[in-house]
Design a protein around this motif. Structure first.
Motif, short mmCIF file in Angstrom:
data_model
loop_
_atom_site.label_atom_id
_atom_site.label_comp_id
_atom_site.label_asym_id
_atom_site.label_seq_id
_atom_site.Cartn_x
_atom_site.Cartn_y
_atom_site.Cartn_z
N SER A 72 0.64 -1.08 0.03
CA SER A 72 0.18 0.06 0.10
C SER A 72 1.23 1.41 -0.46
O SER A 72 0.36 2.47 -0.67
CB SER A 72 -1.03 -0.15 1.64
OG SER A 72 -1.70 1.23 0.97
N SER A 76 0.90 3.88 -2.86
CA SER A 76 1.02 5.40 -2.84
C SER A 76 1.92 6.12 -3.29
O SER A 76 1.41 7.12 -3.91
CB SER A 76 0.87 5.63 -1.59
OG SER A 76 -0.75 5.19 -1.29
N ALA A 79 1.88 6.24 -7.46
CA ALA A 79 1.11 6.83 -7.45
C ALA A 79 1.34 8.34 -7.31
O ALA A 79 1.65 9.63 -8.20
CB ALA A 79 -0.04 6.61 -6.94
N ARG A 86 -3.86 4.68 -9.31
CA ARG A 86 -5.46 3.81 -8.30
C ARG A 86 -6.68 3.78 -9.07
O ARG A 86 -6.94 5.32 -9.32
CB ARG A 86 -5.35 3.81 -7.46
CG ARG A 86 -6.08 3.44 -6.49
CD ARG A 86 -6.36 4.25 -4.92
NE ARG A 86 -6.63 3.65 -3.62
CZ ARG A 86 -7.68 3.66 -3.29
NH1 ARG A 86 -8.16 4.75 -3.62
NH2 ARG A 86 -8.37 2.96 -2.24
N VAL A 96 -9.82 -2.52 -5.92
CA VAL A 96 -9.78 -1.40 -6.10
C VAL A 96 -7.97 -2.31 -6.72
O VAL A 96 -7.45 -2.93 -6.72
CB VAL A 96 -8.40 -0.46 -4.51
CG1 VAL A 96 -7.38 0.39 -5.79
CG2 VAL A 96 -8.99 0.31 -3.81
N TYR A 98 -4.61 -1.41 -10.32
CA TYR A 98 -3.36 -0.51 -10.58
C TYR A 98 -3.46 -0.73 -11.06
O TYR A 98 -3.43 -1.81 -12.05
CB TYR A 98 -2.72 -0.81 -8.73
CG TYR A 98 -2.88 -0.13 -7.32
CD1 TYR A 98 -2.58 1.07 -7.46
CD2 TYR A 98 -3.72 -1.07 -7.73
CE1 TYR A 98 -3.27 1.57 -6.11
CE2 TYR A 98 -3.86 -0.57 -5.73
CZ TYR A 98 -3.61 0.56 -5.25
OH TYR A 98 -4.06 0.46 -3.70
#
Length: 141
Positions: A72, A76, A79, A86, A96, A98
């Motif tokens: 996670s 992040s 991103a 995402r 979710v 990606y």
């Protein structure tokens, strides 16, 4: 004062370049690349997404040994850097996903070249198991 010299990655492979005998400081751009890819798991996450999108659970299975928290966190970070996008699939069930952005996908040639280089120059890691001292290759299941 010593003269500051920056390395140009491409020059190392050019046969017409004369060897200067002095190492050089890496360029800021290559330093940034390795600051990003040098973080544990980041390169593997990019490699897992290089052929297409994946859901969180799929990525967790594709990158053995990574914890959910670390996955996670790395997703992040990627991103924030604009390398991963995402997407929420409201389901049911809610999932979710990606995928790499254009900037992330642009890493494909570099990742393919690093893979080729590793296959040629880095010895394969032995899988865990009992050592074979007979001098013969052992058959592993």
């Amino acid at each position: 004062m010593a003269e500051r010299r920056e390395a140009i990655v491409d020059d190392a492979s050019r046969p017409d370049m004369e060897h200067s005998g002095t190492c050089t400081e890496p360029k800021a751009s290559i330093t940034r690349v390795f600051e990003m890819l040098g973080k544990r798991w980041t390169g593997l996450i990019i490699a897992a997404l290089i052929n297409g999108p994946g859901y969180f659970a799929e990525l967790r299975r594709a990158v053995p040994g990574i914890s959910e928290r670390m996955l996670s966190d790395r997703l992040s970070e990627l991103a924030e850097m604009g390398l991963v996008m995402r997407k929420v699939d409201h389901g049911p069930p809610l999932r979710v996903g990606y995928e790499l952005t254009r900037a992330g996908s642009a890493l494909r040639p570099a990742m393919e070249e690093l893979t080729r280089w590793a296959e040629e120059h880095l010895p394969a890691q032995e899988s865990a198991g009992c050592p074979d001292f007979s001098g013969k290759e052992s058959a592993r299941a």
